[in-house]
Design a protein around this motif. Structure first.
Motif, mmCIF file in Angstrom:
data_model
loop_
_atom_site.group_PDB
_atom_site.id
_atom_site.type_symbol
_atom_site.label_atom_id
_atom_site.label_comp_id
_atom_site.label_asym_id
_atom_site.label_seq_id
_atom_site.Cartn_x
_atom_site.Cartn_y
_atom_site.Cartn_z
ATOM 1 N N VAL A 118 0.845 -1.200 0.000
ATOM 2 C CA VAL A 118 0.000 0.000 0.000
ATOM 3 C C VAL A 118 0.883 1.255 0.000
ATOM 4 O O VAL A 118 0.568 2.240 -0.672
ATOM 5 C CB VAL A 118 -0.967 0.002 1.201
ATOM 6 C CG1 VAL A 118 -1.604 1.377 1.393
ATOM 7 C CG2 VAL A 118 -2.068 -1.030 0.989
ATOM 8 N N PHE A 119 2.000 1.214 0.738
ATOM 9 C CA PHE A 119 2.948 2.332 0.678
ATOM 10 C C PHE A 119 3.417 2.540 -0.760
ATOM 11 O O PHE A 119 3.541 3.678 -1.230
ATOM 12 C CB PHE A 119 4.162 2.061 1.567
ATOM 13 C CG PHE A 119 3.865 2.012 3.039
ATOM 14 C CD1 PHE A 119 2.766 2.678 3.565
ATOM 15 C CD2 PHE A 119 4.678 1.311 3.906
ATOM 16 C CE1 PHE A 119 2.492 2.642 4.924
ATOM 17 C CE2 PHE A 119 4.412 1.272 5.266
ATOM 18 C CZ PHE A 119 3.310 1.930 5.779
ATOM 19 N N PHE A 120 3.688 1.427 -1.449
ATOM 20 C CA PHE A 120 4.109 1.512 -2.852
ATOM 21 C C PHE A 120 3.018 2.151 -3.709
ATOM 22 O O PHE A 120 3.300 3.029 -4.543
ATOM 23 C CB PHE A 120 4.449 0.123 -3.378
ATOM 24 C CG PHE A 120 4.547 0.043 -4.878
ATOM 25 C CD1 PHE A 120 5.647 0.559 -5.543
ATOM 26 C CD2 PHE A 120 3.513 -0.516 -5.624
ATOM 27 C CE1 PHE A 120 5.730 0.511 -6.926
ATOM 28 C CE2 PHE A 120 3.585 -0.567 -7.002
ATOM 29 C CZ PHE A 120 4.695 -0.053 -7.667
ATOM 30 N N ILE A 121 1.767 1.724 -3.514
ATOM 31 C CA ILE A 121 0.656 2.268 -4.302
ATOM 32 C C ILE A 121 0.506 3.769 -4.061
ATOM 33 O O ILE A 121 0.312 4.556 -4.997
ATOM 34 C CB ILE A 121 -0.657 1.526 -3.977
ATOM 35 C CG1 ILE A 121 -0.602 0.094 -4.507
ATOM 36 C CG2 ILE A 121 -1.867 2.256 -4.565
ATOM 37 C CD1 ILE A 121 -0.557 -0.011 -6.020
ATOM 38 N N TYR A 122 0.583 4.175 -2.796
ATOM 39 C CA TYR A 122 0.528 5.605 -2.466
ATOM 40 C C TYR A 122 1.558 6.382 -3.291
ATOM 41 O O TYR A 122 1.236 7.374 -3.960
ATOM 42 C CB TYR A 122 0.856 5.809 -0.983
ATOM 43 C CG TYR A 122 -0.320 5.986 -0.046
ATOM 44 C CD1 TYR A 122 -0.939 7.222 0.093
ATOM 45 C CD2 TYR A 122 -0.779 4.940 0.739
ATOM 46 C CE1 TYR A 122 -1.991 7.406 0.978
ATOM 47 C CE2 TYR A 122 -1.832 5.103 1.623
ATOM 48 C CZ TYR A 122 -2.433 6.347 1.746
ATOM 49 O OH TYR A 122 -3.465 6.519 2.617
ATOM 50 N N ALA A 123 2.828 5.955 -3.202
ATOM 51 C CA ALA A 123 3.911 6.687 -3.864
ATOM 52 C C ALA A 123 3.778 6.632 -5.382
ATOM 53 O O ALA A 123 3.930 7.652 -6.072
ATOM 54 C CB ALA A 123 5.258 6.118 -3.423
ATOM 55 N N PHE A 124 3.487 5.433 -5.914
ATOM 56 C CA PHE A 124 3.405 5.263 -7.370
ATOM 57 C C PHE A 124 2.269 6.096 -7.965
ATOM 58 O O PHE A 124 2.460 6.785 -8.979
ATOM 59 C CB PHE A 124 3.207 3.784 -7.705
ATOM 60 C CG PHE A 124 3.019 3.512 -9.166
ATOM 61 C CD1 PHE A 124 4.091 3.532 -10.038
ATOM 62 C CD2 PHE A 124 1.750 3.247 -9.683
ATOM 63 C CE1 PHE A 124 3.919 3.292 -11.403
ATOM 64 C CE2 PHE A 124 1.566 3.008 -11.031
ATOM 65 C CZ PHE A 124 2.649 3.034 -11.897
ATOM 66 N N VAL A 125 1.102 6.043 -7.338
ATOM 67 C CA VAL A 125 -0.054 6.769 -7.869
ATOM 68 C C VAL A 125 0.176 8.273 -7.779
ATOM 69 O O VAL A 125 -0.108 9.020 -8.724
ATOM 70 C CB VAL A 125 -1.342 6.358 -7.129
ATOM 71 C CG1 VAL A 125 -2.504 7.280 -7.514
ATOM 72 C CG2 VAL A 125 -1.703 4.909 -7.447
#
Length: 367
Positions: free
Chosen positions: A312-319
């Motif tokens: 979810v941390f990855f999704i936050y940053a990527f999006v």
């Protein structure tokens, strides 16, 4: 002095130092960038962000001291509370800027969808842990229903960004629980087939965001303004950036939402490609450390929860970075640990606290 030393040792004993230092570095970058983005308004937003960080840090330390077995007991009550509050929003919610996302409890106004960012992976991790010895297709189906119920409420508000994050958190738990690849390919095919119907279900402003992504210049002063100005800021930063507090796009007020959703454009303009590289390294280290904690977790509940929160941390940053760079549609997703705001930061630090709880209690058991 001995008492203070004992308290400090007690706090440090429940910290995963690599994870803590990475998060601290990101928050320090966030403070510098928030101040630059809001310098014309004085210090009040910086002061408020410091308070947000202190409160979030305190919650993180509290959660880090809580054993994963105790966290598991909160899974069902927290999920049910979140669903009931989302129902309350649908029936009695407060409309702000055309969206019904808030509910007033008299003394405070809350956004129940934020609760689900933590409640969803907790609930699904608990569910799969409970049925670990006899997982069947029906369990994945029930887990999908558990995921879809709150997402339906949140899409109705409408809040595409939050529903994306909660959906991602739930999907990652189901994926790590052993969802067969053939099922995922089937779901991907079904999703592709449903795209024309999904397009018709989108609100007008959501369609405009998608169309603007394809051609921002079609509406340069309207829907395309955010993307055009943010990409100009990123490009003008060059290799080394213009320097802290020297971003012209930022300080001439061209960048919208510059201290929240579009703070990455502010950072890019002032620190350039070099700064972006450092930021990407920090996020990569954060995600890598989280996955290491997940891989070493002793129970299925801990593994699923740690893995899902990390991604979810990855999704936050990527999006967020993709949105600000013009490669993804504009949705309301902040840059983790950097964007201004208390609620999102609290949610993120709760996630960090859970990761620390899983790691440190495993280490204490080994000792």
């Amino acid at each position: 002095m001995k008492l203070i030393k004992r308290i400090i040792q007690g706090i440090l004993a429940h910290l995963d130092m690599p994870l803590f230092l990475i998060v601290l570095a990101l928050m320090a970058i966030g403070l510098l960038t928030v101040y630059s983005a809001t310098a014309s308004e004085g210090f009040w937003k910086l002061d408020r962000q410091l308070i947000n960080m202190a409160a979030s840090m305190a919650v993180m330390l509290l959660v880090a001291r809580t054993p994963p077995q105790t966290l598991m007991r909160f899974a069902v009550p927290l999920y049910l509370l979140g669903v009931v509050l989302l129902l309350g929003v649908a029936l009695f919610g407060i409309v702000v800027n055309g969206s019904r996302r808030w509910i007033s409890l008299g003394f405070v106004r809350i956004q129940p969808s934020e609760i689900m960012k933590i409640a969803m992976p907790l609930m699904l991790a608990w569910y799969f842990h409970k049925h670990e010895s006899m997982l069947r297709g029906k369990h994945y189906f029930i887990a999908t229903l558990i995921l879809l119920v709150p997402i339906a409420f949140i899409l109705k508000q409408p809040d595409l960004g939050t529903s994306l994050l909660i959906g991602a958190a739930g999907f990652f738990v189901i994926f790590f629980a052993g969802l067969p690849w053939k099922v995922m390919f089937g779901l991907a095919a079904a999703f592709g087939a449903a795209m024309p119907f999904a397009w018709n279900m989108l609100h007008d402003y959501q369609r405009r965001r998608v169309l603007t992504l394809l051609d921002p210049t079609s509406d340069p002063l309207g829907a395309g303004y955010h993307i055009i100005q943010s990409t100009i800021a990123i490009g003008s930063g060059g290799s080394l950036g213009k320097g802290w507090l020297k971003g012209s796009q930022t300080h001439l007020e061209f960048i919208p939402e510059k201290h929240t959703d579009f703070i990455f454009a502010v950072f890019s303009e002032e620190w350039g490609l070099l700064g972006n590289g450092i930021l990407l390294v920090l996020f990569t280290l954060l995600i890598g450390r989280g996955l290491m904690i997940a891989a070493a977790a002793p129970t299925m509940f801990s593994r699923l929860l740690a893995g899902a929160l990390t991604l979810v941390f990855f999704i936050y940053a990527f999006v967020n970075m993709g949105m600000v760079s013009g490669i993804l549609p504009v949705v309301g997703v902040p840059l983790p640990f950097i964007s201004y705001g208390g609620t999102a930061l609290l949610t993120l630090m709760l996630g960090v606290g859970i990761l620390m709880s899983i790691h440190t209690h495993r280490m204490l058991v080994k000792k």
